[in-house]
Design a protein around this motif. Sequence first.
Motif, PDB file in Angstrom:
ATOM      1  N   TRP A  64       0.853  -1.204   0.000  1.00 17.99           N
ATOM      2  CA  TRP A  64       0.000   0.000   0.000  1.00 17.99           C
ATOM      3  C   TRP A  64       0.876   1.237   0.000  1.00 17.99           C
ATOM      4  O   TRP A  64       1.809   1.283   0.796  1.00 17.99           O
ATOM      5  CB  TRP A  64      -0.908  -0.039   1.246  1.00 17.99           C
ATOM      6  N   PRO A  65       0.630   2.191  -0.873  1.00 12.88           N
ATOM      7  CA  PRO A  65      -0.387   2.265  -1.917  1.00 12.88           C
ATOM      8  C   PRO A  65      -0.249   1.100  -2.903  1.00 12.88           C
ATOM      9  O   PRO A  65       0.842   0.522  -3.020  1.00 12.88           O
ATOM     10  CB  PRO A  65      -0.086   3.605  -2.608  1.00 12.88           C
ATOM     11  N   PRO A  66      -1.349   0.778  -3.606  1.00 16.63           N
ATOM     12  CA  PRO A  66      -1.351  -0.414  -4.459  1.00 16.63           C
ATOM     13  C   PRO A  66      -0.244  -0.390  -5.507  1.00 16.63           C
ATOM     14  O   PRO A  66       0.090   0.658  -6.054  1.00 16.63           O
ATOM     15  CB  PRO A  66      -2.722  -0.358  -5.150  1.00 16.63           C
ATOM     16  N   ARG A  93      -2.736   2.568   5.795  1.00 23.46           N
ATOM     17  CA  ARG A  93      -3.112   3.835   6.443  1.00 23.46           C
ATOM     18  C   ARG A  93      -3.748   4.762   5.414  1.00 23.46           C
ATOM     19  O   ARG A  93      -3.188   4.950   4.322  1.00 23.46           O
ATOM     20  CB  ARG A  93      -1.879   4.482   7.087  1.00 23.46           C
ATOM     21  N   ILE A  94      -4.895   5.316   5.785  1.00 25.16           N
ATOM     22  CA  ILE A  94      -5.627   6.172   4.848  1.00 25.16           C
ATOM     23  C   ILE A  94      -6.424   7.215   5.626  1.00 25.16           C
ATOM     24  O   ILE A  94      -6.867   6.962   6.749  1.00 25.16           O
ATOM     25  CB  ILE A  94      -6.560   5.324   3.940  1.00 25.16           C
ATOM     26  N   LEU A  95      -6.570   8.402   5.036  1.00 22.68           N
ATOM     27  CA  LEU A  95      -7.356   9.465   5.662  1.00 22.68           C
ATOM     28  C   LEU A  95      -8.825   9.329   5.272  1.00 22.68           C
ATOM     29  O   LEU A  95      -9.133   9.046   4.110  1.00 22.68           O
ATOM     30  CB  LEU A  95      -6.843  10.851   5.242  1.00 22.68           C
ATOM     31  N   ILE A 145     -10.294   8.793  -3.110  1.00 22.57           N
ATOM     32  CA  ILE A 145     -11.017   7.845  -2.258  1.00 22.57           C
ATOM     33  C   ILE A 145     -11.690   8.613  -1.114  1.00 22.57           C
ATOM     34  O   ILE A 145     -11.020   9.256  -0.309  1.00 22.57           O
ATOM     35  CB  ILE A 145     -10.065   6.792  -1.663  1.00 22.57           C
ATOM     36  N   ILE A 171      -2.818   8.667  -3.179  1.00 20.73           N
ATOM     37  CA  ILE A 171      -4.227   8.323  -2.954  1.00 20.73           C
ATOM     38  C   ILE A 171      -4.509   8.035  -1.486  1.00 20.73           C
ATOM     39  O   ILE A 171      -5.668   7.983  -1.071  1.00 20.73           O
ATOM     40  CB  ILE A 171      -4.689   7.127  -3.824  1.00 20.73           C
ATOM     41  N   THR A 172      -3.467   7.873  -0.666  1.00 17.73           N
ATOM     42  CA  THR A 172      -3.687   7.548   0.749  1.00 17.73           C
ATOM     43  C   THR A 172      -4.247   8.744   1.529  1.00 17.73           C
ATOM     44  O   THR A 172      -4.690   8.599   2.650  1.00 17.73           O
ATOM     45  CB  THR A 172      -2.402   7.044   1.431  1.00 17.73           C
ATOM     46  N   ARG A 173      -4.196   9.925   0.932  1.00 16.77           N
ATOM     47  CA  ARG A 173      -4.757  11.109   1.605  1.00 16.77           C
ATOM     48  C   ARG A 173      -6.266  11.220   1.393  1.00 16.77           C
ATOM     49  O   ARG A 173      -6.913  12.079   2.001  1.00 16.77           O
ATOM     50  CB  ARG A 173      -4.097  12.385   1.086  1.00 16.77           C
ATOM     51  N   GLY A 174      -6.805  10.387   0.497  1.00 17.66           N
ATOM     52  CA  GLY A 174      -8.238  10.424   0.236  1.00 17.66           C
ATOM     53  C   GLY A 174      -8.678  11.802  -0.217  1.00 17.66           C
ATOM     54  O   GLY A 174      -8.001  12.450  -1.026  1.00 17.66           O
ATOM     55  N   ILE A 175      -9.809  12.275   0.328  1.00 21.40           N
ATOM     56  CA  ILE A 175     -10.305  13.609  -0.053  1.00 21.40           C
ATOM     57  C   ILE A 175      -9.631  14.694   0.797  1.00 21.40           C
ATOM     58  O   ILE A 175      -9.837  15.877   0.558  1.00 21.40           O
ATOM     59  CB  ILE A 175     -11.842  13.719   0.050  1.00 21.40           C
ATOM     60  N   TYR A 176      -8.820  14.297   1.776  1.00 18.50           N
ATOM     61  CA  TYR A 176      -8.123  15.273   2.645  1.00 18.50           C
ATOM     62  C   TYR A 176      -6.704  15.459   2.112  1.00 18.50           C
ATOM     63  O   TYR A 176      -5.722  15.058   2.737  1.00 18.50           O
ATOM     64  CB  TYR A 176      -8.164  14.785   4.101  1.00 18.50           C
ATOM     65  N   ALA A 190       0.800   7.745   3.943  1.00 19.14           N
ATOM     66  CA  ALA A 190       0.708   6.425   4.584  1.00 19.14           C
ATOM     67  C   ALA A 190       2.093   5.924   4.989  1.00 19.14           C
ATOM     68  O   ALA A 190       2.266   5.308   6.038  1.00 19.14           O
ATOM     69  CB  ALA A 190       0.062   5.428   3.633  1.00 19.14           C
ATOM     70  N   SER A 227       3.335   7.844   8.280  1.00 20.82           N
ATOM     71  CA  SER A 227       2.408   8.281   9.325  1.00 20.82           C
ATOM     72  C   SER A 227       2.237   7.303  10.485  1.00 20.82           C
ATOM     73  O   SER A 227       1.326   7.470  11.285  1.00 20.82           O
ATOM     74  CB  SER A 227       1.045   8.591   8.697  1.00 20.82           C
TER      75      SER A 227
END
Lengths: 114, 368
Positions: A29-31, A77-79, A105, B122-127, B236, B239
């Motif tokens: 991850w990330p993929p 880990r993801i927000l 996402i 992409i691990t930050r998503g919409i934030y 990610a 963190s």
Amino acid sequence: MNLKETIFEKFKDGIFLNTFCPHCKKQIWPPSNNCKDCFNKTVLKEIENKGILLEMSYSHIPKQENFFGIGDFSGIRILGTIVEKNIKVNDSITIYNIKIIDNKISIEFGNYNK
Amino acid sequence: MRKTTAIDSGNTLRFQKVSDQSLPELACKSIINILKETKIDKKEIDGLIVSSCSTEQYLGSIISEMININPKISTKIENLCNSGTSAIFLAHSLISSGICNAVIVTGIEKQNSPGNKLLWDITRGIYDLPIHWASLFAKTHFRYYNTSEEDLALVSEKNHKNANENPNALFYNKKFSFLDIMNSKKIVDPLKILDCCYPCEGASSILLVSEKFAKKSENPIWIKGISQNNQGASFANISSDLRSVTTTKTASKEAFNQANLKPSDIDIAELHDAFTILEIMAYEDIGFVEKGKGSKFIEQDSIHINTRGGLLGCGHPIGATGIAQTNEIILQLQEKTYNGRQRKNCSRGLVHNMAAAGTSSTIIILEK
């Protein structure tokens, strides 16, 4: 479809797939198409829907006025948005909802034990 | 580390929100200011490194043509907010390896730079704004070490006050009191608008030279240590523990080892205060103070910090920032600043520049 598109497509069914290395037995991850350690090809696997909230804050940005935080789901880990007010840092969380907004996402965290 | 690279001179243009000048025009204006003053002949410039997050093509060669130089290498470096010191790192490598003798590094950026946000992660998503990860660092620091919003405001007040002595700063003419800062608009808890730097337009350049060429320099400043550390690109990846910026700790340790110095040997430092919390964390991660005591270090006077006004007071033209930070240390060590911001008896300085949630940091140690 590339890897990101494949994973994003599955979000429509509420399924969070990630890449997994069968050789190292760990999430990548990330993929990524290849394991970042052994470089063997990864496979897609659904992530465990139980995690821990590592940290949280509140956004005052217009149209984004809500609690958000970073969740750790077995190393992924993801927000995401925190949809329940009683959640604190280090609580067990689960993914309530997942969708794609503007190619990002959008994930919602809730209390795991509820 | 041997004394292989010196910085001959530098120039920073006044940072501003926008202008009608192109990126090459901004770079040329800054470089010409250096070439008019230096004793190094223009024909001896054998390297030109451009630092920018712009997607404009072939900037190194365009700028080379505009100032009529024919270097061995002209190229562009992009490493988000850490671009400027990455370009200096490359220039230093070219000189210390013997490939080049005189390399110009120029940082240029427009306010709407693509470098303001990392789209890949992409691990930050919409934030996905920088303030989102910065707020999580701040929340962690508050929780573990009792750091407060008042502490953050003190950093902002100090750096804005310093910017009032720097005519090149975006906020040179703008005064902010402690109460102005405390009462400024909350963006993402606990960060307010005056805890955040302002993306802007700017240009800053320096001329690095070999030991041989440094004999022509009036007042060379030597690179005693330079180190960069990278821990991937995603939030990610870094963190798992938000109490420290690992890349800053690692780069600092190596730079101090190269220089055979320790943090207490530093007289003046430029720290990457894109958000107030990052300055407090930098005190700790560089080793000026032990972990958790950063908030007690804000009002100390043993090391002069961010005398030009930091990113908070100067603005943040992404690719130019690391070079402008380095320029401030050069000017201070050469005793060439003006408007009352010259600090006395400084012989060693440090530059800290970082990018993308601290996934990359550079430390440069400079000496008279």
